[in-house]
Design a protein around this motif. Structure first.
Motif, PDB file in Angstrom:
ATOM      1  N   LEU A  98      17.492 -13.989  -8.456  1.00  0.00           N
ATOM      2  CA  LEU A  98      16.774 -13.017  -7.659  1.00  0.00           C
ATOM      3  C   LEU A  98      17.732 -12.112  -6.900  1.00  0.00           C
ATOM      4  O   LEU A  98      18.741 -12.549  -6.380  1.00  0.00           O
ATOM      5  CB  LEU A  98      15.862 -13.726  -6.659  1.00  0.00           C
ATOM      6  CG  LEU A  98      14.745 -14.535  -7.261  1.00  0.00           C
ATOM      7  CD1 LEU A  98      13.991 -15.265  -6.158  1.00  0.00           C
ATOM      8  CD2 LEU A  98      13.805 -13.634  -8.023  1.00  0.00           C
ATOM      9  N   THR A  99      17.386 -10.858  -6.850  1.00  0.00           N
ATOM     10  CA  THR A  99      18.132  -9.889  -6.066  1.00  0.00           C
ATOM     11  C   THR A  99      17.179  -9.224  -5.097  1.00  0.00           C
ATOM     12  O   THR A  99      15.988  -9.470  -5.104  1.00  0.00           O
ATOM     13  CB  THR A  99      18.777  -8.833  -6.982  1.00  0.00           C
ATOM     14  OG1 THR A  99      17.739  -8.154  -7.691  1.00  0.00           O
ATOM     15  CG2 THR A  99      19.745  -9.468  -7.959  1.00  0.00           C
TER      16      THR A  99
ATOM     17  N   ASN B  87       6.918 -13.263  -1.113  1.00  0.00           N
ATOM     18  CA  ASN B  87       8.372 -13.343  -1.092  1.00  0.00           C
ATOM     19  C   ASN B  87       8.785 -14.403  -2.107  1.00  0.00           C
ATOM     20  O   ASN B  87       8.584 -15.593  -1.890  1.00  0.00           O
ATOM     21  CB  ASN B  87       8.860 -13.710   0.309  1.00  0.00           C
ATOM     22  CG  ASN B  87      10.357 -13.700   0.431  1.00  0.00           C
ATOM     23  OD1 ASN B  87      11.086 -13.771  -0.549  1.00  0.00           O
ATOM     24  ND2 ASN B  87      10.827 -13.604   1.667  1.00  0.00           N
ATOM     25  N   LYS B  88       9.365 -13.978  -3.224  1.00  0.00           N
ATOM     26  CA  LYS B  88       9.717 -14.916  -4.296  1.00  0.00           C
ATOM     27  C   LYS B  88      10.864 -15.843  -3.917  1.00  0.00           C
ATOM     28  O   LYS B  88      10.985 -16.935  -4.455  1.00  0.00           O
ATOM     29  CB  LYS B  88      10.109 -14.134  -5.552  1.00  0.00           C
ATOM     30  CG  LYS B  88       8.976 -13.353  -6.157  1.00  0.00           C
ATOM     31  CD  LYS B  88       9.458 -12.593  -7.372  1.00  0.00           C
ATOM     32  CE  LYS B  88       8.378 -11.737  -7.960  1.00  0.00           C
ATOM     33  NZ  LYS B  88       8.857 -10.969  -9.114  1.00  0.00           N
ATOM     34  N   GLN B  89      11.715 -15.412  -2.996  1.00  0.00           N
ATOM     35  CA  GLN B  89      12.868 -16.231  -2.635  1.00  0.00           C
ATOM     36  C   GLN B  89      12.490 -17.380  -1.705  1.00  0.00           C
ATOM     37  O   GLN B  89      12.941 -18.500  -1.878  1.00  0.00           O
ATOM     38  CB  GLN B  89      13.939 -15.357  -1.990  1.00  0.00           C
ATOM     39  CG  GLN B  89      15.254 -16.046  -1.797  1.00  0.00           C
ATOM     40  CD  GLN B  89      16.325 -15.079  -1.340  1.00  0.00           C
ATOM     41  OE1 GLN B  89      16.036 -13.970  -0.934  1.00  0.00           O
ATOM     42  NE2 GLN B  89      17.563 -15.506  -1.398  1.00  0.00           N
ATOM     43  N   THR B  90      11.646 -17.119  -0.713  1.00  0.00           N
ATOM     44  CA  THR B  90      11.289 -18.165   0.250  1.00  0.00           C
ATOM     45  C   THR B  90       9.931 -18.785  -0.027  1.00  0.00           C
ATOM     46  O   THR B  90       9.617 -19.829   0.531  1.00  0.00           O
ATOM     47  CB  THR B  90      11.274 -17.593   1.684  1.00  0.00           C
ATOM     48  OG1 THR B  90      10.264 -16.585   1.762  1.00  0.00           O
ATOM     49  CG2 THR B  90      12.622 -17.023   2.065  1.00  0.00           C
TER      50      THR B  90
ATOM     51  N   ARG C 235      12.806  -9.236  -5.034  1.00  0.00           N
ATOM     52  CA  ARG C 235      12.520 -10.359  -4.155  1.00  0.00           C
ATOM     53  C   ARG C 235      11.053 -10.414  -3.743  1.00  0.00           C
ATOM     54  O   ARG C 235      10.476 -11.488  -3.629  1.00  0.00           O
ATOM     55  CB  ARG C 235      13.389 -10.260  -2.906  1.00  0.00           C
ATOM     56  CG  ARG C 235      13.168 -11.377  -1.932  1.00  0.00           C
ATOM     57  CD  ARG C 235      14.107 -11.304  -0.758  1.00  0.00           C
ATOM     58  NE  ARG C 235      13.797 -12.332   0.207  1.00  0.00           N
ATOM     59  CZ  ARG C 235      14.452 -12.513   1.323  1.00  0.00           C
ATOM     60  NH1 ARG C 235      15.467 -11.733   1.614  1.00  0.00           N
ATOM     61  NH2 ARG C 235      14.115 -13.462   2.148  1.00  0.00           N
TER      62      ARG C 235
END
Length: 89
Positions: free
Chosen positions: A37-38, A57-60, A42
């Motif tokens: 992910l960048t 939010n794909k990261q968290t 994100r």
């Protein structure tokens, strides 16, 4: 004539070193770039229906939902937790 050929050999060696350093630098900098992910991908904006939108939010894994009533002004965002089965992935 000997000094001219020495100059050509010197310039050739210098060019080879510069090219080799450029290739080495390019390989090292591409290896250091993060994968996955960048910042560009994100967040995902999902339109559920005409009145509900979700910002994910794909990261968290955080998910924010907003209800937008028809023909009315803005409302506040509400943070929502992921379903239990999504948290276990």
């Amino acid at each position: 004539m000997k000094s001219f050929s020495a100059l050509i050999i010197g310039v050739s060696i210098l060019a080879a070193v510069i090219v080799a350093c450029g290739v080495f630098w390019n390989v090292n900098t591409t290896a250091l770039k993060p994968t996955g992910l960048t910042i560009e991908n994100r967040y995902e904006f999902i339109r559920v229906n005409d009145n509900n939108v979700v910002l994910f939010n794909k990261q968290t894994g955080e998910m924010w939902r907003k209800f937008i009533p028809s023909n009315e002004g803005p409302t506040n965002w509400e943070k929502e937790d992921l379903p239990v089965e999504m948290n276990n992935r």
